[in-house]
Design a protein around this motif. Sequence first.
Motif, PDB file in Angstrom:
ATOM      1  N   ASN A   1      -1.311   8.378  -5.690  1.00  0.00           N
ATOM      2  CA  ASN A   1      -0.894   9.538  -4.886  1.00  0.00           C
ATOM      3  C   ASN A   1      -0.867  10.803  -5.727  1.00  0.00           C
ATOM      4  OD1 ASN A   1      -0.544   8.040  -2.519  1.00  0.00           O
ATOM      5  ND2 ASN A   1       1.595   7.581  -2.984  1.00  0.00           N
TER       6      ASN A   1
ATOM      7  N   SER B   1      -9.690  -2.607   1.062  1.00  0.00           N
ATOM      8  CA  SER B   1     -10.729  -1.578   1.219  1.00  0.00           C
ATOM      9  C   SER B   1     -10.878  -1.171   2.680  1.00  0.00           C
ATOM     10  CB  SER B   1     -12.059  -2.107   0.678  1.00  0.00           C
ATOM     11  OG  SER B   1     -11.943  -2.473  -0.685  1.00  0.00           O
TER      12      SER B   1
ATOM     13  N   GLN C   1      -4.680   8.264   0.262  1.00  0.00           N
ATOM     14  CA  GLN C   1      -5.834   7.968   1.105  1.00  0.00           C
ATOM     15  C   GLN C   1      -5.974   8.991   2.229  1.00  0.00           C
ATOM     16  OE1 GLN C   1      -4.728   4.007   2.158  1.00  0.00           O
ATOM     17  NE2 GLN C   1      -5.375   3.121   0.201  1.00  0.00           N
TER      18      GLN C   1
ATOM     19  N   ASN D   1       0.844  -1.199   0.000  1.00  0.00           N
ATOM     20  CA  ASN D   1       0.000   0.000   0.000  1.00  0.00           C
ATOM     21  C   ASN D   1       0.879   1.249   0.000  1.00  0.00           C
ATOM     22  OD1 ASN D   1      -2.023   1.848   0.180  1.00  0.00           O
ATOM     23  ND2 ASN D   1      -2.956   1.025   2.023  1.00  0.00           N
TER      24      ASN D   1
ATOM     25  N   GLY E   1     -11.356   7.154   1.555  1.00  0.00           N
ATOM     26  CA  GLY E   1     -10.239   6.215   1.638  1.00  0.00           C
ATOM     27  C   GLY E   1     -10.556   4.894   0.970  1.00  0.00           C
TER      28      GLY E   1
ATOM     29  N   VAL F   1     -10.314   5.228  -2.913  1.00  0.00           N
ATOM     30  CA  VAL F   1      -8.924   5.160  -3.384  1.00  0.00           C
ATOM     31  C   VAL F   1      -8.425   3.716  -3.325  1.00  0.00           C
ATOM     32  CG1 VAL F   1      -6.570   5.950  -2.986  1.00  0.00           C
ATOM     33  CG2 VAL F   1      -8.479   7.542  -2.688  1.00  0.00           C
ATOM     34  N   SER F   2      -8.792   3.012  -2.263  1.00  0.00           N
ATOM     35  CA  SER F   2      -8.368   1.614  -2.126  1.00  0.00           C
ATOM     36  C   SER F   2      -9.002   0.723  -3.179  1.00  0.00           C
ATOM     37  CB  SER F   2      -8.725   1.096  -0.726  1.00  0.00           C
ATOM     38  OG  SER F   2      -7.988   1.768   0.253  1.00  0.00           O
TER      39      SER F   2
ATOM     40  N   GLY G   1      -8.401   6.655   5.927  1.00  0.00           N
ATOM     41  CA  GLY G   1      -9.247   7.828   5.750  1.00  0.00           C
ATOM     42  C   GLY G   1      -9.545   8.532   7.062  1.00  0.00           C
TER      43      GLY G   1
ATOM     44  N   GLY H   1      -8.159   1.118   3.579  1.00  0.00           N
ATOM     45  CA  GLY H   1      -8.406   2.469   3.081  1.00  0.00           C
ATOM     46  C   GLY H   1      -9.326   3.262   3.985  1.00  0.00           C
TER      47      GLY H   1
ATOM     48  N   GLY I   1      -9.131  11.589   2.446  1.00  0.00           N
ATOM     49  CA  GLY I   1      -9.917  11.661   3.663  1.00  0.00           C
ATOM     50  C   GLY I   1      -9.980  13.062   4.227  1.00  0.00           C
TER      51      GLY I   1
END
Length: 431
Positions: free
Chosen positions: A222, A324, A167, A161, A196, A199-200, A331, A327, A171
């Motif tokens: 990013n 997920s 993330q 990650n 978050g 993005v995940s 967040g 993420g 957030g």
Amino acid sequence: MSTITQTVQPSQGQPALSTVVLRSWKAAIALSIFAVLGLLIFVLLGVDTQGQVSTFRLSQSRDLIQLPDLVLPTFVTAVVSSILLFAMAAWSIWITTHSRKVPLLLVVVFAVVFMIGFLTWAAAGSTIPVPGLFVGTITLSVPLIFGALGGVISERSGVVNVAIEGQLLAGAFSSAVVASITGNPYLGLVAAAIAGVLVSFVLAAFSIKYLVDQVIVGVVLNVLVIGLTSFFFSQLLSPNAAALNTPERFPRINIPLLSEIPILGPALFRQTFIVYFMYVAVAVIYFGLFHTKWGLRLRSVGEHPKAADTVGINVNGTRFWNVSLAGAIVGFGGAYFTLGSVGAFNKEMTAGLGFIALAAVIFGRWDPLKATLAALLFGFASNLQNVLSIIGSPVPSEFMLMLPYVVTIFAVAGLVGRSRPPAADGKPYIK
């Protein structure tokens, strides 16, 4: 550096064999290096501090229990600290020569003595507010801890990650906008978790389903999130700051009795809802990861996905949902910027903290508790730089900025040994 010796009783009619005794000199060498650094900094560079004192303020004016200030003679404390450091370094060498492992307690005591010597030298003729130092440490560590927890979950499931930075930023942006529109910081917190997760989703989809290199996907995400949030900040939030970028922050909640504990009470128990949620998250994730069926399945797909698939675990599905979940946790850390600390969203306000959180994951050896401690170390070093600049310490600010990274290099390479990631981390699973 290692030493191998051999002594094994031979079997009848066979040549003599021997056992292998492995001696690791990493910890002893690391402690010796820091002992020499302590002598150079505290004593040789601190000769001109003779006759000065260093004051440590242990209580705030509003504390129920008032502790007297701790006043230490600067040069004498530096000399005593150096002697203790050399004694512990010599002890570690003696332990290593007897083929034993240097105990963690010795390393911890060594670190505490080194820090006392450093702070005493740096604060010569000045006063360090210890409660404020710890309060600032927690404040700066909260996003790092959430980011590290998300990184641990994601990488334990086998997905690198690198997108923690994105993330966090997503957030922070989402929580600021939603909390400003609704006037409810709790809804802003929910929005941060959803951002978050989104993005995940992209990270999981490209890395798990389409087998794209996970590091590349993380870096691209990013850059994408930085670009989008900067664009919307300039075009949407700045012209309408009163309506879209003035979120209501979480109030501080003082825990009765616990908040009055000297020194640590104000730092740990005079915090906002997000910080108390972080305490719970650390405990729950640690327990879940190592003591529940969910944690066993999560670790199995990150260590040996083929074996997990053999016993009926959906490897890619498990990875997708846990990435997920990671993420959502990250967040929450992003929401702390706008709902707990700064109070408004700014361009690139995460300032690379996502990568520091990723370093905390590696430093903590993919363990939630150890990663949390690593994040606290980064937060402490960052806040120490602020405190020393306020009191006018002669320590260069550039040195303080690089300190956590130097400590991380020494710790990973010398004190905690080799950091081994999950065996299948970063490797897509093709059934």
